[in-house]
Design an enzyme around this catalytic site. Structure first.
Site, PDB file in Angstrom:
ATOM      1  N   CYS A   1      25.254  36.886  51.945  1.00  0.00           N
ATOM      2  CA  CYS A   1      24.134  35.959  52.003  1.00  0.00           C
ATOM      3  C   CYS A   1      23.068  36.485  51.045  1.00  0.00           C
ATOM      4  O   CYS A   1      22.560  37.602  51.234  1.00  0.00           O
ATOM      5  CB  CYS A   1      23.590  35.897  53.427  1.00  0.00           C
ATOM      6  SG  CYS A   1      21.985  35.091  53.448  1.00  0.00           S
TER       7      CYS A   1
ATOM      8  N   LYS B   1      46.437  47.529  43.245  1.00  0.00           N
ATOM      9  CA  LYS B   1      47.102  48.763  42.782  1.00  0.00           C
ATOM     10  C   LYS B   1      48.198  48.484  41.759  1.00  0.00           C
ATOM     11  O   LYS B   1      48.589  49.379  41.005  1.00  0.00           O
ATOM     12  CB  LYS B   1      47.637  49.577  43.949  1.00  0.00           C
ATOM     13  CG  LYS B   1      48.681  48.890  44.805  1.00  0.00           C
ATOM     14  CD  LYS B   1      49.048  49.769  45.987  1.00  0.00           C
ATOM     15  CE  LYS B   1      49.915  49.048  47.001  1.00  0.00           C
ATOM     16  NZ  LYS B   1      49.247  47.871  47.612  1.00  0.00           N
ATOM     17  N   PHE B   2      48.712  47.252  41.727  1.00  0.00           N
ATOM     18  CA  PHE B   2      49.746  46.960  40.732  1.00  0.00           C
ATOM     19  C   PHE B   2      49.230  46.040  39.622  1.00  0.00           C
ATOM     20  O   PHE B   2      49.990  45.542  38.812  1.00  0.00           O
ATOM     21  CB  PHE B   2      50.981  46.358  41.404  1.00  0.00           C
ATOM     22  CG  PHE B   2      51.630  47.314  42.374  1.00  0.00           C
ATOM     23  CD1 PHE B   2      52.104  48.547  41.933  1.00  0.00           C
ATOM     24  CD2 PHE B   2      51.729  47.010  43.724  1.00  0.00           C
ATOM     25  CE1 PHE B   2      52.679  49.451  42.816  1.00  0.00           C
ATOM     26  CE2 PHE B   2      52.296  47.903  44.617  1.00  0.00           C
ATOM     27  CZ  PHE B   2      52.773  49.129  44.167  1.00  0.00           C
TER      28      PHE B   2
ATOM     29  N   ASN C   1      29.321  41.231  39.618  1.00  0.00           N
ATOM     30  CA  ASN C   1      30.663  40.974  39.090  1.00  0.00           C
ATOM     31  C   ASN C   1      31.116  39.601  39.561  1.00  0.00           C
ATOM     32  O   ASN C   1      31.164  39.332  40.767  1.00  0.00           O
ATOM     33  CB  ASN C   1      31.647  42.031  39.599  1.00  0.00           C
ATOM     34  CG  ASN C   1      33.009  41.908  38.948  1.00  0.00           C
ATOM     35  OD1 ASN C   1      33.157  42.185  37.760  1.00  0.00           O
ATOM     36  ND2 ASN C   1      33.989  41.450  39.701  1.00  0.00           N
ATOM     37  N   GLU C   2      31.384  38.725  38.599  1.00  0.00           N
ATOM     38  CA  GLU C   2      31.929  37.394  38.914  1.00  0.00           C
ATOM     39  C   GLU C   2      31.276  36.802  40.167  1.00  0.00           C
ATOM     40  O   GLU C   2      31.936  36.516  41.168  1.00  0.00           O
ATOM     41  CB  GLU C   2      33.437  37.469  39.112  1.00  0.00           C
ATOM     42  CG  GLU C   2      34.186  37.855  37.864  1.00  0.00           C
ATOM     43  CD  GLU C   2      35.689  37.678  37.982  1.00  0.00           C
ATOM     44  OE1 GLU C   2      36.196  37.561  39.103  1.00  0.00           O
ATOM     45  OE2 GLU C   2      36.349  37.640  36.927  1.00  0.00           O
TER      46      GLU C   2
ATOM     47  N   ARG D   1      35.117  41.094  48.904  1.00  0.00           N
ATOM     48  CA  ARG D   1      33.930  41.299  48.062  1.00  0.00           C
ATOM     49  C   ARG D   1      33.291  39.937  47.817  1.00  0.00           C
ATOM     50  O   ARG D   1      33.916  38.911  48.073  1.00  0.00           O
ATOM     51  CB  ARG D   1      34.322  41.965  46.741  1.00  0.00           C
ATOM     52  CG  ARG D   1      35.300  41.141  45.932  1.00  0.00           C
ATOM     53  CD  ARG D   1      35.727  41.825  44.638  1.00  0.00           C
ATOM     54  NE  ARG D   1      36.521  40.894  43.849  1.00  0.00           N
ATOM     55  CZ  ARG D   1      37.171  41.223  42.751  1.00  0.00           C
ATOM     56  NH1 ARG D   1      37.139  42.444  42.283  1.00  0.00           N
ATOM     57  NH2 ARG D   1      37.863  40.323  42.092  1.00  0.00           N
TER      58      ARG D   1
ATOM     59  N   CYS E   1      26.183  30.457  50.969  1.00  0.00           N
ATOM     60  CA  CYS E   1      25.982  30.802  52.376  1.00  0.00           C
ATOM     61  C   CYS E   1      25.310  29.637  53.128  1.00  0.00           C
ATOM     62  O   CYS E   1      24.489  28.914  52.565  1.00  0.00           O
ATOM     63  CB  CYS E   1      25.118  32.057  52.443  1.00  0.00           C
ATOM     64  SG  CYS E   1      24.749  32.578  54.114  1.00  0.00           S
TER      65      CYS E   1
ATOM     66  N   GLU F   1      36.703  40.869  30.402  1.00  0.00           N
ATOM     67  CA  GLU F   1      37.948  41.269  31.064  1.00  0.00           C
ATOM     68  C   GLU F   1      39.089  40.416  30.558  1.00  0.00           C
ATOM     69  O   GLU F   1      38.938  39.203  30.359  1.00  0.00           O
ATOM     70  CB  GLU F   1      37.861  41.033  32.581  1.00  0.00           C
ATOM     71  CG  GLU F   1      37.012  41.983  33.350  1.00  0.00           C
ATOM     72  CD  GLU F   1      37.047  41.667  34.852  1.00  0.00           C
ATOM     73  OE1 GLU F   1      38.065  41.139  35.349  1.00  0.00           O
ATOM     74  OE2 GLU F   1      36.043  41.935  35.518  1.00  0.00           O
TER      75      GLU F   1
END
Ligand code: GLA
Length: 652
Positions: A117, A360-361, A150-151, A113, A156, A311
């Site tokens: 560009c 997932k963890f 997000n963050e 993610r 580029c 967060e």
């Protein structure tokens, strides 16, 4: 409901129902559990683009309508994200140029993610999806804020970005001759004859020795990123300008000048992931807490208002080498720390653990077991209750009349400088000065050189290496008018393009500080000199400047060939005082030194001597005592003794 009208703190999490669409029972259960945990907000749709738009131009929002409506009916508000930080595979398949080209000129392929560009088709596609979302939800009563992207990070180097960079340079320097002059480009035959010869820097395959170019490219890409976020902001605002916007900031080295970006945002929010309990022999819980506090003070300062903790992890993250469980009471303590330092929320990544993918963890309020019978769920529930109890603090901040200059542009210029010692440890040095003030229980703003100095009684500027035009005058005026200013070694050496001034540093401030630095000694990590200050001996570390001074010498070097020379000076100037630290020092010195400076300057502080590992912070007249050690600690305030067990906190 408007965000600022909400009486209670926000308590919630990133919520990814798009991962559970085939399990309506789970979505129902989530709402039951959220209510139980005192959750009143969720951040939705952060990575939902491929669910929103499974194929180009084919949109599917029905599932989201249902989720937002159901949340709202159950008293849970929504922070809706624009999904630009992760793209669907069809987008990069059809338009490979949306992917970021790295400094080595290799274009990435689909995956991960954030690596896009920001100049071409990606920008257009983001605008389309943002518009769809805003058209549909900007007036939904559940919506209290937009979470833009997000963050964001990632620079580029594709041909389109190169061309934009050249245009940016043209705007700035007007003629190639002027650019050559400003870049000192005769060095190693860098003289450009045409704009098209300019390439963005690349340490692996190209230019890495012309620091003004590197600094400009960083400035340029920060501007590109801010402009991109601004495009997203304007798009969603077109549909309802009353909904505030934020983007979750997360790292001072992410490539964006947050001090510049903050003007575009209504609300500052931050993602905080201290590595609790993962200390080595060199780092402790206290160090984690200092860094977290620094970020919180930084965020509060950006708008001189409360920020939002967007967060944090309810249990353990999964991205670090070692991820240790949060010890009992640490969850509450870290949440209260954010509140003490001015947060209007405690939010988590994430509500429910997904079953697949890289995270997932990663810690979540609800684990794979799906139950509420866990330590983590109970911890979260406790925080929810506490936030309700202290809701009168929402929207408030504490008193503060001191500041540290931590300037993004200065950091970018200093990090490229290789002389004397490769690593200038700028972050560490800033943290050390901040920590010394924190241990004196003084409140501190974290400012840029462009901020208003006049609100402060004391300003510290560790390693203010680069001085752009006007800043030395601003410092002079601040001191002249009664301010107390601490400047250190490595200051006033170059201009904003890393071009050395023709004088002994600090440039244009020699008379104010009574200091001229003739030479600088660099010390290796295990090397040190000593200084004598107020009758005590401390360590001098990292860099030791050999200065000529007309100021009062309040500390001097004790060893080596410069023994007896000035290391710490003070000069009255106008109605104020100019202090100069010619070297980096140990923590004890900084603590003692600032103890004296803040009392001379009249800096607001809690009147308590430092109790090891105990952080104290005031918010709207309430004093938060926070014990970051496992041992019991006692704090005496106004003849009263307060005892805190390990990881305990108290609000007075
Ligand atoms: C960041 C991101 C989240 C998640 C967490 C994991 O803060 O914004 O999407 O990846 O890290 O800690």
């Amino acid at each position: 409901m408007k965000l600022e009208e909400m009486k209670c703190f926000l308590h919630g999490a990133d919520y990814n129902p798009d991962q559970w669409l085939d399990r309506p029972a789970i979505l129902k259960e989530d709402i039951r559990l959220m209510k139980k945990a005192g959750v009143n907000v969720v951040s939705l749709g952060i990575f939902a683009w491929s669910t929103y738009e499974p194929n180009e131009g084919v949109f599917n929002f029905k599932w989201l309508d249902n989720i937002i409506d159901t949340l709202y009916k159950n008293g849970i508000y929504v922070i809706l994200s624009t999904p630009s930080s992760a793209i669907p595979p069809w987008l990069s398949k059809k338009y490979p140029e949306v992917m970021l080209t790295k400094a080595d000129r290799v274009r990435r392929i689909h995956g991960d993610r954030s690596f896009f560009c920001k100049s071409g088709i990606y920008r257009k596609k983001v605008e389309i999806i943002d518009r769809q979302l805003a058209e549909r939800y900007a007036r939904h009563p559940a919506l209290i804020m937009w979470h833009i992207s997000n963050e964001m990070y990632g620079n580029c180097h594709c041909q389109t970005c190169q061309q934009k960079f050249r245009e940016w340079l043209k705007q700035k320097y007007r003629t190639i001759d002027n650019l050559n002059k400003q870049y000192w480009s005769a060095f190693w035959s860098h003289g450009y004859s045409d704009w098209d010869e300019i390439e963005s820097p690349s340490a692996s395959i190209g230019e890495s020795t012309l620091s003004p170019l590197a600094v400009d490219y960083n400035r340029f890409y920060s501007d590109v990123s801010i402009d991109f976020l601004n495009m997203e902001i304007n798009t969603v605002k077109e549909y309802n300008s009353d909904i505030p916007v934020t983007t979750n900031m997360f790292h001072h080295n992410c490539g964006i000048n947050y001090q510049k970006l903050s003007d575009k945002l209504d609300v500052i929010s931050w993602d905080s992931y201290p590595r609790w309990h993962c200390g080595t022999d060199k780092t402790t819980e206290w160090d984690n807490a200092v860094r977290a506090a620094f970020d919180f003070d930084y965020c509060r300062t950006l708008k001189q208002k409360p920020f939002y903790l967007m967060e944090s992890v309810p249990s353990v993250p999964s991205q670090f080498e070692v991820c240790k469980l949060k010890r009992p009471k640490m969850h509450m303590l870290s949440a209260m720390q954010a509140v003490a330092f001015g947060s209007n929320s405690v939010q988590y990544f994430q509500w429910r653990k997904g079953r697949g993918g890289y995270e997932k963890f990663h810690g979540a309020v609800v684990g794979h077991d799906g139950t509420e019978n866990t330590r983590v769920f109970n911890d979260v529930k406790e925080v929810g209750k506490k936030l309700t109890d202290i809701s009168e603090l929402k929207g408030t901040t504490g008193k503060c009349n001191a500041a540290i200059i931590f300037d993004w542009e200065n950091m970018r210029v200093l990090e490229g400088e290789v002389a004397l010692k490769r690593n200038k440890n700028f972050h560490e040095i800033i943290y050390k000065h901040y920590e010394a003030l924190l241990k004196n229980y003084a409140s501190v703003d974290i400012i840029s050189v462009d901020d208003d100095f006049s609100r402060y009684k004391m300003i510290a500027a560790p390693s203010l290496y680069s001085l752009k035009p006007g800043i030395s005058d601003k410092i002079r005026e601040f001191i002249e008018n009664g301010g107390h200013f601490v400047l250190t070694y490595n200051s006033g050496i170059v201009n904003e393009n890393d071009i050395a001034f023709e004088c002994f540093p600090p440039y244009s401030l020699n008379d104010v500080f009574g200091v001229e630095c003739e030479e600088t000694d660099a010390l290796a990590a295990d090397d040190y000199n000593e200084i004598v200050y107020a009758g005590k001996i401390y360590k001098a570390l990292d860099f030791c400047e050999l200065i000529h001074t007309s100021a009062e010498v309040v500390g001097e070097y004790a060893t080596d060939f410069y023994a007896g020379k000035a290391a710490v000076t003070k000069k009255q100037y106008g109605k104020g005082a100019a202090y100069y630290l010619a070297c980096h020092t140990d923590d004890e010195f900084l603590h003692d030194f600032y103890h004296n400076v803040i009392s001379e300057a009249g800096v607001y502080k809690i009147d308590v001597d430092y109790v090891q590992d105990v952080m104290i912070k005031e918010r709207n007249g309430h004093i938060f005592l926070m014990n970051f050690s496992t041992e019991q600690r006692s704090v005496h305030i106004d003849d009263k003794k307060y005892t805190l067990d390990g990881y305990d906190y108290l609000i007075l």
